[in-house]
Design an enzyme around this catalytic site. Structure first.
Site, PDB file in Angstrom:
ATOM      1  CB  SER A 397      -0.965  -0.041   1.191  1.00 25.21           C
ATOM      2  OG  SER A 397      -1.982   0.908   1.072  1.00 25.21           O
ATOM      3  CG  ASP A 526      -6.841  -2.132  -4.098  1.00 29.61           C
ATOM      4  OD1 ASP A 526      -7.507  -1.392  -3.349  1.00 29.61           O
ATOM      5  OD2 ASP A 526      -5.702  -2.519  -3.821  1.00 29.61           O
ATOM      6  CG  HIS A 559      -6.186  -1.953  -0.133  1.00 30.55           C
ATOM      7  ND1 HIS A 559      -5.398  -1.452  -1.142  1.00 30.55           N
ATOM      8  CD2 HIS A 559      -5.604  -1.538   1.029  1.00 30.55           C
ATOM      9  CE1 HIS A 559      -4.394  -0.752  -0.629  1.00 30.55           C
ATOM     10  NE2 HIS A 559      -4.499  -0.799   0.688  1.00 30.55           N
TER      11      HIS A 559
END
Length: 614
Positions: A397, A526, A559
């Site tokens: 991330s 995502d 995610h």
């Protein structure tokens, strides 16, 4: 036959055989199949659904951390078996889809992909968690939490700020083995167990030397054994046979406190700068006075880590793990990858940005998506400690964005040999737009991240008082990531607006300058690192020698969810096996040789072995 063969491959990934499956169930049983073809880029994706029996090793991941709490423990005591059985049946239905791979024709890319067989298989998503929000939220909540003991090291940065490195020091969990029952450590010349039993074991003479060195570090030294930069010139006793964990005077490779403010006048990594005034004055005083402030770096930490570091060869590969926004060494997905890499003989360390994971914040500067100074100093420090080791990094991330920016800025001079970036929000403005326009779930994600950021910031808010354009009321009122970045991040890093901060911090603008092998793994669905932000064209056009960037995209995964593979839904994320194969291929120089090295198949089997259940 095609559906049945695909389901069979799913079982092979987990290393299961019909004899090992619980209750004597067949290796797979196809309940239904829906086959559809749709064009994606230059290839077509075939997706289908099937129901397969979970491998025995995966049964423990069916409930994840559901039973970890007190309430969960009570439920487990009464209905544990029933819940586990129902969960196992629920997760057994899988949706199969092909991967989309993007890369250039740069030399070495084809060889790297051939060395990563995990990415030649279909993505077998747990059907019940195929929804992007279900995969993101449910997996985040219930992913199994590995118990890892860390020793924390605090490093002082040149600007006076501090970051922390968390080193895992507990015993390495061994893998359960692959389908053939083999368990080897082909990745490293000598395993950690062999290293411990070798002549590297500290002798009594060396223990005395270490103790004396620690005493010198704590209380100072009046002779000439300290050089101008604080590196001790004396060496441990010479051994008749090669040993591990060599170099430094206290068993720690490299100079003392290169980035931690060391040296004879330093304070915080073994220097004498912490002494309380004149030594003779304090020597003449009565009472319980110390001659110097206790230095964690010189006393407890370095001695404890020296014993741990000596269990690996000096040239063991070093792996830095970088978590997502407001995360750190406690993140479950990070610990799963750390555990897998340690089993392969990597020297692993979790890097915590300023103020995260209970790290000290000592200057009015947090961290940002574009600030690469700290990771640069950490990499320099690790390279100094282990100059003969290959350095690698994995980021998730926001950590993936910082890592990619760092790789691009360093280019061909980067001290890292390879890296992996997962769920990278390449274009922060597009990702911000997706959150703000994402309806209910977009609000949930943004508020959750903003809450975590405010929690990290609140204990240190007094440090920022008086800064130009800083308004504490804006921080308290921040309800989204954008609000927090407006109140804190763009102010402390000098950006005129949040949009400018996002634009200049997005790693999509610099990825074409990366000159080290880089694996990028993204999920098309995502909800945070959205698909539209991924720089496919830039990756496809990276044709220069050394520009070995490979993009792998899965049809589902949310995610950081990726509930697929042999440990689905609550074990290690699906990309971990392939990412480990990629790092091993780079370590062996596969991208340079253009062919698979000897013994690589055995290493792949070891990488694919699932982590043991806790």
């Amino acid at each position: 036959r095609a559906v049945r063969a695909s389901a069979s491959r799913v079982v092979v990934i987990g290393g299961a055989t019909p004899a090992r499956l619980s209750r004597g169930r067949r290796a797979f049983s196809v309940i239904q199949a829906r086959v559809s073809t749709k064009p994606v880029g230059r290839a077509s994706v075939i997706s289908m659904s099937s129901r397969v029996a979970l491998p025995a090793a995966s049964a423990a991941f069916a409930v994840g951390s559901l039973f970890d709490s007190a309430v969960g423990g009570a439920i487990a005591a009464v209905l544990g078996g029933v819940v586990a059985t129902l969960a196992e049946r629920l997760w057994s239905k899988r949706h199969l889809s092909s991967l989309e791979l993007t890369h250039s024709d740069a030399p070495g890319n084809a060889a790297l992909l051939n060395a990563c067989p995990h990415f030649s298989k279909q993505y077998d998503a747990v059907d019940a968690l195929r929804n992007k929000h279900a995969c993101t939220i449910v997996v985040s909540l219930f992913r199994s939490d590995l118990k890892i003991t860390y020793q924390r090291e605090v490093l002082r940065m040149p600007d006076g700020g501090h970051v922390t490195l968390d080193w895992p020091i507990d015993e390495i969990e061994t893998a359960t083995g692959d389908a053939t029952g083999d368990e080897t450590d082909e990745g490293i010349n000598r395993s950690a167990a062999q290293a411990t039993d070798s002549s590297s074991a500290p002798t009594e003479t060396n223990d005395e030397f270490v103790a004396e060195t620690i005493r010198q570090l704590q209380f100072g030294n009046d002779d000439d054994t300290v050089g101008a930069v604080g590196a001790f010139t004396s060496q441990p006793p010479t051994r008749s046979e090669p040993h591990l964990g060599s170099a430094g005077p206290d068993g720690v490779p490299g100079k003392i406190g290169v980035c931690g403010g060391g040296g004879v006048d330093g304070c915080g990594s073994g220097g004498g700068g912490c002494d309380l005034g004149d030594r003779d004055k304090f020597a003449s005083m009565t009472g319980p006075h110390r001659r110097s402030i206790p230095d964690q770096g010189a006393t407890v930490l370095r001695k404890r880590l020296a014993a741990h570091w000596r269990t690996l060869p000096d040239d063991a590969p070093v792996l830095v793990l970088m978590s997502g926004i407001a995360g750190g060494s406690h993140d479950k997905y990070l610990k799963h990858f750390l555990n897998r890499a340690r089993r392969m003989g990597y020297r692993c360390v979790a890097f915590n940005c300023r103020g995260t994971a209970n790290s000290p914040l000592t200057t009015p500067q947090f961290y940002s998506a574009s600030f690469t100074g700290d990771i640069r100093n950490v990499v320099d420090e690790l390279h100094t400690r282990w100059p003969s080791s290959k350095l690698f990094a994995v980021g998730w991330s926001l950590g993936a964005n910082i890592l990619t920016n760092f790789l691009g800025e360093e280019g061909g001079e980067c001290k890292l040999h390879g890296a992996v970036a997962m769920c990278n929000p390449f274009d922060l403005n597009k990702c911000d737009d997706a959150l703000n326009g994402g309806g209910f779930f977009g609000t949930v994600y943004s508020r959750a991240m903003a809450t975590n950021m405010r929690s990290l910031f609140q204990p240190h808010e007094h440090l920022f008082a008086g800064l130009s354009q800083y308004d504490c009321e804006l921080v308290a009122a921040a309800k989204s990531v954008r609000d927090f970045d407006e109140a804190v991040t763009r102010v402390t890093f000098g950006f005129p607006s949040v949009d400018t901060y996002y634009a200049e911090s997005s790693s999509r603008h610099i990825i074409q300058h990366v000159k080290r092998p880089l694996l990028v793994v993204q999920a098309k669905d995502d909800p945070i690192a959205v698909r539209s932000s991924v720089p496919r064209d830039a990756i496809r056009n990276m044709t220069a020698t050394g520009a070995n960037t490979i993009l792998v995209e899965t049809e589902h995964g949310g995610h950081l969810g990726w509930s697929a593979g042999c440990e689905a839904p609550f074990g290690a994320p699906w990309p971990d096996i392939g990412a480990m194969q990629f790092l091993e291929a780079v370590r062996k120089g596969t991208h340079l040789e253009g062919s698979r090295g000897a013994g690589e198949a055995a290493a792949v089997r070891e990488v694919e072995a699932p982590a043991p259940a806790r």
